[in-house]
Design a protein around this motif. Structure first.
Motif, PDB file in Angstrom:
ATOM      1  N   ARG A 447       0.832  -1.211   0.000  1.00  0.00           N
ATOM      2  CA  ARG A 447       0.000   0.000   0.000  1.00  0.00           C
ATOM      3  C   ARG A 447       0.867   1.263   0.000  1.00  0.00           C
ATOM      4  NH1 ARG A 447      -2.319   3.448  -1.193  1.00  0.00           N
ATOM      5  NH2 ARG A 447      -4.340   4.355  -0.610  1.00  0.00           N
ATOM      6  N   VAL A 448       2.040   1.177   0.633  1.00  0.00           N
ATOM      7  CA  VAL A 448       2.960   2.320   0.625  1.00  0.00           C
ATOM      8  C   VAL A 448       3.551   2.499  -0.764  1.00  0.00           C
ATOM      9  CG1 VAL A 448       5.120   3.243   1.559  1.00  0.00           C
ATOM     10  CG2 VAL A 448       3.494   2.078   3.070  1.00  0.00           C
ATOM     11  N   ALA A 451       1.099   4.150  -2.919  1.00  0.00           N
ATOM     12  CA  ALA A 451       1.025   5.592  -2.624  1.00  0.00           C
ATOM     13  C   ALA A 451       2.210   6.324  -3.259  1.00  0.00           C
ATOM     14  CB  ALA A 451       0.992   5.810  -1.109  1.00  0.00           C
ATOM     15  N   GLN A 452       3.392   5.732  -3.180  1.00  0.00           N
ATOM     16  CA  GLN A 452       4.572   6.375  -3.768  1.00  0.00           C
ATOM     17  C   GLN A 452       4.420   6.492  -5.283  1.00  0.00           C
ATOM     18  OE1 GLN A 452       8.191   6.169  -2.198  1.00  0.00           O
ATOM     19  NE2 GLN A 452       7.681   5.249  -0.248  1.00  0.00           N
ATOM     20  N   ALA A 454       1.669   6.607  -6.917  1.00  0.00           N
ATOM     21  CA  ALA A 454       0.619   7.582  -7.225  1.00  0.00           C
ATOM     22  C   ALA A 454       1.193   8.996  -7.226  1.00  0.00           C
ATOM     23  CB  ALA A 454      -0.521   7.449  -6.212  1.00  0.00           C
ATOM     24  N   ILE A 455       2.106   9.254  -6.293  1.00  0.00           N
ATOM     25  CA  ILE A 455       2.732  10.582  -6.244  1.00  0.00           C
ATOM     26  C   ILE A 455       3.637  10.783  -7.459  1.00  0.00           C
ATOM     27  CG2 ILE A 455       4.388  12.002  -4.968  1.00  0.00           C
ATOM     28  CD1 ILE A 455       3.184  10.703  -2.404  1.00  0.00           C
ATOM     29  N   ALA A 458       1.461  11.532 -10.286  1.00  0.00           N
ATOM     30  CA  ALA A 458       0.852  12.863 -10.187  1.00  0.00           C
ATOM     31  C   ALA A 458       1.795  13.922 -10.745  1.00  0.00           C
ATOM     32  CB  ALA A 458       0.490  13.160  -8.736  1.00  0.00           C
ATOM     33  N   LEU A 471      11.623   3.511  -7.059  1.00  0.00           N
ATOM     34  CA  LEU A 471      10.283   3.146  -6.553  1.00  0.00           C
ATOM     35  C   LEU A 471       9.921   1.689  -6.874  1.00  0.00           C
ATOM     36  CD1 LEU A 471       8.376   6.387  -7.526  1.00  0.00           C
ATOM     37  CD2 LEU A 471       9.506   5.842  -5.403  1.00  0.00           C
TER      38      LEU A 471
ATOM     39  N   VAL B 192      -1.037   2.483   7.051  1.00  0.00           N
ATOM     40  CA  VAL B 192       0.328   2.284   6.557  1.00  0.00           C
ATOM     41  C   VAL B 192       1.339   2.857   7.539  1.00  0.00           C
ATOM     42  CG1 VAL B 192      -0.323   2.268   4.111  1.00  0.00           C
ATOM     43  CG2 VAL B 192       0.288   4.433   5.214  1.00  0.00           C
ATOM     44  N   LEU B 205      10.245   7.537  -1.698  1.00  0.00           N
ATOM     45  CA  LEU B 205       9.975   8.961  -1.472  1.00  0.00           C
ATOM     46  C   LEU B 205       9.752   9.218   0.011  1.00  0.00           C
ATOM     47  CD1 LEU B 205       7.478   9.503  -4.442  1.00  0.00           C
ATOM     48  CD2 LEU B 205       9.916  10.093  -4.358  1.00  0.00           C
ATOM     49  N   LEU B 207       7.713  10.114   2.410  1.00  0.00           N
ATOM     50  CA  LEU B 207       6.300  10.373   2.717  1.00  0.00           C
ATOM     51  C   LEU B 207       6.122  10.996   4.094  1.00  0.00           C
ATOM     52  CD1 LEU B 207       4.483   7.210   1.287  1.00  0.00           C
ATOM     53  CD2 LEU B 207       4.990   9.396   0.199  1.00  0.00           C
ATOM     54  N   ALA B 454      -2.249  17.943  -7.284  1.00  0.00           N
ATOM     55  CA  ALA B 454      -2.097  16.627  -7.917  1.00  0.00           C
ATOM     56  C   ALA B 454      -1.675  15.590  -6.876  1.00  0.00           C
ATOM     57  CB  ALA B 454      -1.078  16.699  -9.053  1.00  0.00           C
ATOM     58  N   ALA B 458      -3.714  12.390  -5.651  1.00  0.00           N
ATOM     59  CA  ALA B 458      -3.108  11.061  -5.756  1.00  0.00           C
ATOM     60  C   ALA B 458      -3.356  10.253  -4.480  1.00  0.00           C
ATOM     61  CB  ALA B 458      -1.607  11.177  -6.017  1.00  0.00           C
ATOM     62  N   LEU B 459      -3.336  10.916  -3.332  1.00  0.00           N
ATOM     63  CA  LEU B 459      -3.488  10.198  -2.061  1.00  0.00           C
ATOM     64  C   LEU B 459      -4.929  10.208  -1.563  1.00  0.00           C
ATOM     65  CD1 LEU B 459      -0.248  11.208  -0.133  1.00  0.00           C
ATOM     66  CD2 LEU B 459      -0.739   9.146  -1.434  1.00  0.00           C
TER      67      LEU B 459
END
Lengths: 471, 471
Positions: A447-448, A451-452, A454-455, A458, A471, B192, B205, B207, B454, B458-459
């Motif tokens: 899930r992390v 999320a990474q 997705a960023i 973006a 990534l 998470v 990244l 986060l 953005a 994304a999140l």
């Protein structure tokens, strides 16, 4: 170039190179060739034993920000992905590139734009060497704190891309703690300024921290406003030798339990001392089986020394304040270290663990050695739990040096898993690049990772920047 | 609740409350009512003079992480947006909520899960008060550095949401520099863990830094691993009084030019000193027209004092080392400050500027006062260029106290623009919330705003978390 077109008809690179010639002939862009082959690798991925050699990537040398923007726009238009590159001194493959990609070198973006002692900032282009900035600052009584071992040859831009650590970050923090603002070229070629010249600032999401350590996957850093600090009023080197690696690791805890926070705490285990002695004709092992090499700095250096000495002696150390000359020798030995030449295969590592678990990681080395038939040792930036293990195997007489045995990587992976098991991370400061992607996937929950990504999507929806890295 | 349904038939809140009753009756969720009205505001947006009062938002008090996840999932299903709330001590409206929203209070998530001196970390739930953590740490000789003025009443979770600063961050950094890892509930209800328990770590990244200061728009922080440090071996309070605000502002530069880095540097201008004397019956103004109230800490406190004194005296200051008792009084005066009661309208501010520009901002106050007919003064966290201006106007006899004159906001906005003009930012540490969105839009380029949105999308693709805040 015609070669590329034949080998990879789907790449947009030939069209991009044509477009550069037509619409932007002032741009210095070199087609893939044997001459660009070195740009395919960074220091962590360069072939050690003469592996197959082919054409490198296309390489560009912009000398202005607007040239970077132009390159990004052209590359985007032709579907050619971009790898930003500083000095190429990275150790995880972050700057490696294929012959279908365009490297954007920051070599010519090497101006120190401004030094402001009053604001405690310097404004630099990304290609400025870490050492060059510090040379400029020293006569002003100032310094830039992040000091990766590569500081003489690595760029501030590369340090930002990897969130580089170093020795002094035990006290002064990693690169992220020294970056206030960035100018960044985004995937659409736009130039944005993020962050603040003021020390504080909380307007909007912290994009600066997001870019620091992002290994070039979000955009290209073309300018940075970094914090600078007064040089400490005093520096002092203290050695603490112990009778065993285990005793030395316990000594780290004794420093933590004291109120002294040294600027540097380097831990060298027994095989490291032996290896340095062999390579450098030094006599470290004769003084003990493990060494904490410590630098104190700042005010009250005598008070600091006294409290540190009590803490270390109570942990069984033989403590000595080193003369300036001896200190210089010791730090040079630490930096030059063991030498791994063509007689051995080796892999290096970069795990970080909670400070209290450092001893456990070292304690696990003998079992690793036994299981894999390799030699394992490590230096640690002990102040922040960051170990650089080295796993070696002598190359048998007559063996092909290029036939790198898988057992070394297996042992290295096991060591990383041991670090993860005690709450550590697969990379303390070198980054993930290409080399550690699989291990990063073991560390980060799915899930992390989602999320990474997705960023990443973006900010770089077409995957223009450094695809397949980090990534 | 029926009222809400009548007033706002489009909201999903009634359905959400029904669902909670049916499928999760153990959740403590309170329907909008007069009793929840206080949850509509934070300390920066609470009506001062008895403005219209209506039902507050729905409010939930989860006591476990899985309850938070359940609330997020239910709210997402019913299209009800969520406002996470700590102590409600924020000053920018970040925790304000409407009667169509669900507040998730962290009141019951208030456990200090672990204190590890050996790893130099504490693990806390978000509702732990900053002061409670420090009370727990003090007997161990440790402290948690971020110290917003609200430290006695604000939560670690709220401090993280705003990337809170404070006095000591001149030396120890803001909240971001003290947060290593977070547990976060995302918009899909998943939990998470991001970041590392180790001091260093660069896997993927960053986060954690992205969530710190994100004002609740990306997810709900339900756990934090924060850095703790040894209490300094010594602390000393030094006062430097100057003959004018301008001279005092120049004194800040003298500290910067020295090698001393105090833990706290508070600058109080003349109207502030006069105001404190009036409110607290103190005698500060008699000692000078501007004050640098300084705390030194750590080793070599005498050496530090000597170098600081030389620097300040060369800038024209009258320097005194204060006794412990006097120091305590002085810090209490600084914290309690002037009192703004019902006799005055006032607005506060939170700009930050590059350190060398602090003097210019103060120098601009008289022109502001003249243009708008208001009184302007400021306290500054001078070590990092963060000013808290206060703009006041006496309420004329017979005037309606609720008829807040626009001229105050106009003057405040002008002051913020003056800070922007010298390279500053609209918020040093309070955040954007609802109060500063328009000014933030003046600071951030449109392309940066687009990038920020953005990342938010994304999140949090459905805009579940704190819509309309911060960005």
């Amino acid at each position: 170039m015609s070669t590329s077109a034949v080998v990879a008809p789907l790449t947009g690179l030939p069209a991009l190179l044509d477009a550069v010639r037509e619409v932007a002939p002032h741009l210095d862009v070199r087609a893939p060739s044997a001459a660009t082959a070195p740009f395919a690798f960074d220091a962590g991925t360069v072939p050690r034993h003469g592996e197959a050699d082919e054409d490198g990537p296309a390489v560009s040398f912009p000398s202005t920000v607007s040239e970077v923007q132009q390159l990004v726009r052209l590359a985007g238009r032709h579907g050619v992905s971009i790898v930003a590159r500083g000095a190429g001194s990275g150790l995880s493959g972050g700057a490696s590139a294929t012959r279908h990609q365009l490297v954007v070198s920051t070599d010519r973006l090497d101006r120190i734009v401004e030094v402001s002692p009053a604001d405690e900032v310097a404004v630099v282009e990304p290609g400025v060497l870490n050492a060059a900035l510090n040379e400029r600052l020293a006569p002003l009584g100032l310094f830039y704190a992040p000091d990766p071992a590569s500081w003489r040859i690595s760029t501030i831009g590369g340090n930002i891309a990897t969130n580089a650590g170093g020795l002094r970050c035990a006290k002064y923090g990693v690169t992220r703690e020294s970056v206030l603002a960035l100018d960044v070229v985004l995937a659409d070629g736009s130039l944005v300024s993020i962050g603040h010249r003021s020390i504080k600032g909380v307007t909007g999401l912290d994009l600066v921290s997001l870019f620091v350590g992002s290994e070039g996957v979000l955009g290209i850093v073309v300018g940075a406003t970094v914090r600078i600090r007064p040089l400490p009023v005093a520096r002092r080197t203290v050695t603490a030798f112990f009778d065993s690696t285990a005793a030395g690791a316990a000594g780290i805890g004794a420093i933590t339990a004291s109120r002294v926070r040294p600027s540097v705490i380097e831990f060298l285990d027994e095989p490291t001392l032996v290896g340095i002695d062999a390579a450098q004709e030094s006599g470290l092992r004769a003084r003990g089986a493990a060494l904490l090499l410590i630098e104190l700095d700042g005010f009250g250096i005598d008070e600091q020394t006294a409290e540190l000495t009590v803490a270390l002696e109570s942990a069984g150390a033989r403590v000595r304040v080193e003369s300036d000359a001896d200190a210089e020798t010791l730090w040079e030995l630490r930096r030059s270290g063991r030498r791994f030449d063509d007689d051995s295969w080796f892999v290096g590592g970069d795990v970080a663990v909670p400070k209290s678990r450092i001893a456990e990681v070292f304690a696990g080395f003998p079992a690793l050695e036994e299981r894999y038939g390799v030699a394992v040792s490590a230096v640690a930036h002990a102040g922040d739990g960051n170990l650089h293990p080295v796993i070696t195997l002598p190359i048998p007489a007559g063996a092909d040096p290029a036939a790198f045995p898988a057992v070394l990587h297996d042992a290295a992976d096991d060591l990383v898993r041991a670090a993860l098991a005690v709450g550590g991370t697969v990379s303390g400061e070198h980054g993930i690049g290409t080399v550690k992607r699989e291990l990063a996937a073991e560390e980060l929950a799915e899930r992390v990772r989602v999320a990474q990504l997705a960023i990443k999507d973006a900010l770089d929806p077409t995957g223009l920047f450094n695809p397949g890295k980090a990534l």
